[in-house]
Design a protein around this motif. Structure first.
Motif, PDB file in Angstrom:
ATOM      1  N   ASN A  89     -62.264  35.939 -59.309  1.00 23.65           N
ATOM      2  CA  ASN A  89     -62.846  35.090 -61.164  1.00 23.65           C
ATOM      3  C   ASN A  89     -61.693  34.699 -61.248  1.00 23.65           C
ATOM      4  O   ASN A  89     -60.299  35.357 -61.482  1.00 23.65           O
ATOM      5  N   PRO A  90     -61.006  33.266 -62.120  1.00 18.52           N
ATOM      6  CA  PRO A  90     -60.323  33.191 -63.389  1.00 18.52           C
ATOM      7  C   PRO A  90     -60.055  34.654 -64.309  1.00 18.52           C
ATOM      8  O   PRO A  90     -60.459  34.744 -64.876  1.00 18.52           O
ATOM      9  N   ALA A  91     -58.795  34.307 -64.758  1.00 16.89           N
ATOM     10  CA  ALA A  91     -58.077  35.293 -65.684  1.00 16.89           C
ATOM     11  C   ALA A  91     -58.997  35.655 -67.378  1.00 16.89           C
ATOM     12  O   ALA A  91     -59.030  36.178 -67.436  1.00 16.89           O
ATOM     13  N   ASP A  92     -59.282  33.789 -67.618  1.00 17.28           N
ATOM     14  CA  ASP A  92     -60.003  33.275 -68.199  1.00 17.28           C
ATOM     15  C   ASP A  92     -61.361  33.359 -68.928  1.00 17.28           C
ATOM     16  O   ASP A  92     -61.696  33.373 -69.449  1.00 17.28           O
ATOM     17  N   GLY A  93     -61.582  34.164 -67.895  1.00 14.55           N
ATOM     18  CA  GLY A  93     -63.165  34.149 -67.714  1.00 14.55           C
ATOM     19  C   GLY A  93     -64.109  32.903 -66.872  1.00 14.55           C
ATOM     20  O   GLY A  93     -64.805  32.700 -67.433  1.00 14.55           O
ATOM     21  N   GLY A  94     -63.199  31.649 -67.429  1.00 15.45           N
ATOM     22  CA  GLY A  94     -63.537  30.568 -66.218  1.00 15.45           C
ATOM     23  C   GLY A  94     -63.920  29.693 -67.675  1.00 15.45           C
ATOM     24  O   GLY A  94     -64.450  28.740 -67.698  1.00 15.45           O
ATOM     25  N   ASP A  95     -63.220  30.314 -68.885  1.00  6.43           N
ATOM     26  CA  ASP A  95     -63.454  29.055 -69.599  1.00  6.43           C
ATOM     27  C   ASP A  95     -62.336  28.029 -69.565  1.00  6.43           C
ATOM     28  O   ASP A  95     -60.921  27.941 -70.443  1.00  6.43           O
ATOM     29  N   TYR A  96     -63.091  26.941 -68.558  1.00  9.32           N
ATOM     30  CA  TYR A  96     -62.245  25.626 -68.359  1.00  9.32           C
ATOM     31  C   TYR A  96     -61.630  24.376 -69.303  1.00  9.32           C
ATOM     32  O   TYR A  96     -62.196  24.652 -70.441  1.00  9.32           O
ATOM     33  N   HIS A  97     -60.503  24.613 -68.914  1.00  5.73           N
ATOM     34  CA  HIS A  97     -59.738  23.687 -70.237  1.00  5.73           C
ATOM     35  C   HIS A  97     -59.032  22.653 -69.042  1.00  5.73           C
ATOM     36  O   HIS A  97     -57.804  23.187 -68.287  1.00  5.73           O
ATOM     37  N   GLU A  98     -58.362  21.434 -69.331  1.00  4.15           N
ATOM     38  CA  GLU A  98     -57.892  20.876 -68.618  1.00  4.15           C
ATOM     39  C   GLU A  98     -56.096  21.187 -69.369  1.00  4.15           C
ATOM     40  O   GLU A  98     -56.217  21.245 -70.505  1.00  4.15           O
ATOM     41  N   SER A  99     -55.184  20.914 -68.520  1.00  2.00           N
ATOM     42  CA  SER A  99     -53.493  21.318 -68.389  1.00  2.00           C
ATOM     43  C   SER A  99     -53.273  20.131 -68.027  1.00  2.00           C
ATOM     44  O   SER A  99     -52.464  20.929 -66.686  1.00  2.00           O
ATOM     45  N   GLY A 100     -53.067  18.987 -68.268  1.00  5.79           N
ATOM     46  CA  GLY A 100     -52.568  18.101 -68.147  1.00  5.79           C
ATOM     47  C   GLY A 100     -53.072  17.356 -67.080  1.00  5.79           C
ATOM     48  O   GLY A 100     -54.193  17.251 -67.163  1.00  5.79           O
ATOM     49  N   ALA A 101     -52.223  16.584 -65.917  1.00  6.61           N
ATOM     50  CA  ALA A 101     -52.584  15.747 -64.625  1.00  6.61           C
ATOM     51  C   ALA A 101     -53.901  16.750 -64.162  1.00  6.61           C
ATOM     52  O   ALA A 101     -53.531  17.830 -63.872  1.00  6.61           O
ATOM     53  N   THR A 102     -54.839  15.958 -63.615  1.00  2.00           N
ATOM     54  CA  THR A 102     -56.404  16.696 -63.165  1.00  2.00           C
ATOM     55  C   THR A 102     -55.222  17.124 -61.382  1.00  2.00           C
ATOM     56  O   THR A 102     -54.426  16.028 -60.655  1.00  2.00           O
ATOM     57  N   ILE A 103     -55.690  18.173 -60.781  1.00  2.00           N
ATOM     58  CA  ILE A 103     -54.800  18.887 -59.844  1.00  2.00           C
ATOM     59  C   ILE A 103     -55.849  18.886 -58.767  1.00  2.00           C
ATOM     60  O   ILE A 103     -56.528  19.546 -58.772  1.00  2.00           O
TER      61      ILE A 103
END
Length: 420
Positions: A213-227
């Motif tokens: 599980n992601p550290a931010d609890g899954g609060d998806y956010h786009e950070s720059g280019a899609t990887i």
């Protein structure tokens, strides 16, 4: 003696569960494998042993040594390596120069060593966890006192095994040597000929959901280019070439996107890696694709990505990487056949594409790129909810409960709660 029994929920049916008296060793289980390399089935075994209930005492017999052995020992399992350890002799030099002869001698030695080990040890259940180990256990089945179970992690089909003869033998003949069958998916179970008298359990290889599980609890956010990311060992059937070709189509319209390929060749497939690098160069993608090799902490590696691409060109028996990607809060795109179909609801918690189709995979990747942040966030969170069903603590318990039931004559046939 076995203690009183109770029942626990297991999928849509109920099965007897073992209630331990006290201490370890109540249920003695021997797992037989052919390798302890850091590959899917071996890592799945390590997670299962680490999460086993207290009543299970585990010994692992392996033809070959490998890094997973230490992880098993750290989890409290006994580990016995069956292949000859002395390779310094003149005979050893000869065997090393003639690989096929060396493999034959090693397999024969493993059978004899295992037969010797079982003549002095008593196990309630003996579980063969690979195709080679199923052959070994079958060869000495009459000498084994414990209940024999085959845990099948490969689809026993011609498209997977590449041999009609072996497909026939493994799917129809060898299951007869075992009292029970464990399959890692319904797709795998459907390739096995099981008699009405045999017990079976469909239980996927679980993961430590919290670790992914992601550290931010899954609060998806786009950070720059899609990887985009492809995670798994480098192998032709894992389809990294398909992913690269699809990425090439997508990047023509989305030049800011990137592709990360995480994994390394394990079983002598270094040549395929060289072909992938050459393909990326030919398509002028070397500045946009990174070949990063094996990751010792893939759950951390995925945190810097947005979309996981599963690109296997042969139906995946299960596809743990699909669940790992979902648990990590990534949008997952997977081939629409085999195990992933049992995990992903296409368009709801991920996407399925037409198998082996570059254009279909590229279309799915473009679909994700066209989604707004809110839609991606919703899909990623639904994926995390689905992945939570595959936690190793629950699935290991289901497996050992079923093994105890089969060993004591109270078995049955069940579908894991994770696949309801």
């Amino acid at each position: 003696m076995h203690s009183e029994r109770r029942t626990v929920q297991l999928g849509e049916r109920r099965t007897p569960a073992f209630e331990p008296i006290s201490g370890a060793g109540e249920l003695k289980v021997a797992f037989v494998v052919h390798s302890l390399a850091e590959s899917g089935a071996e890592l799945s075994l390590a997670r299962t042993v680490e999460a086993r209930p207290e009543f299970a005492d585990v010994t692992v017999f392996s033809v070959q040594d490998g890094p997973v052995a230490d992880r098993l020992r750290n989890a409290g399992a006994q580990v016995c390596i069956l292949s000859p350890t002395a390779r310094r002799s003149r005979l050893g030099d000869i065997l090393n120069r003639v690989p096929k002869l060396g493999k034959a001698v090693s397999a024969t030695s493993a059978v004899m060593r295992l037969r010797s080990e079982f003549s002095t040890s008593c196990f309630d259940v003996v579980v063969a966890r690979s195709l080679p180990s199923a052959l070994i256990v079958s060869a000495i089945s009459k000498r084994l006192a414990g209940t024999k179970v085959w845990s099948v992690h490969d689809r026993l089909a011609t498209d997977y095994l590449k041999s009609e003869i072996w497909t026939f033998l493994l799917s129809r003949i060898f299951p007869k040597f075992f009292t029970g069958i464990i399959a890692n998916s319904r797709a795998t179970l459907d390739t096995i000929h099981i008699s009405q008298s045999q017990n079976w359990l469909v239980v996927p290889p679980g993961i430590d959901v919290a670790a992914w599980n992601p550290a931010d609890g899954g609060d998806y956010h786009e950070s720059g280019a899609t990887i985009f990311v492809v995670l798994g060992r480098i192998s032709p059937w894992k389809g990294q070439e398909l992913a690269i070709r699809a990425f090439h189509e997508v990047r023509l319209r989305n030049p800011e996107t990137r592709l990360r390929i995480i994994g390394a060749p394990i079983f002598g497939e270094e040549g395929y890696l060289a072909e992938l690098v050459a393909l990326a160069s030919e398509l002028d993608l070397l500045e946009h694709i990174s070949f990063e090799g094996h990751s010792s902490s893939p759950h951390e590696t995925l945190q810097g990505c947005h979309v996981l691409v599963h690109s296997s060109t042969v139906p995946e028996p299960f596809g743990s990487v699909v669940v790992e990607g979902m648990a990590s809060g990534l949008v997952v795109i997977a081939s629409g056949e085999g195990g992933p179909v049992e995990v992903i609801g296409s368009g709801e918690n991920g996407f399925l594409y037409e198998p082996r189709s570059v254009s279909s995979l590229a279309t799915a990747m473009q679909t994700v790129l066209n989604m707004d942040d809110a839609s991606r966030r919703k899909m990623a969170q639904l994926g995390m909810q689905r992945a939570s069903k595959f936690d190793i603590a629950t699935l290991a318990h289901e497996q050992f409960v079923w093994l105890e039931g089969v060993s004591s004559g109270h078995g049955g046939s069940y579908l894991s709660s994770s696949l309801r």
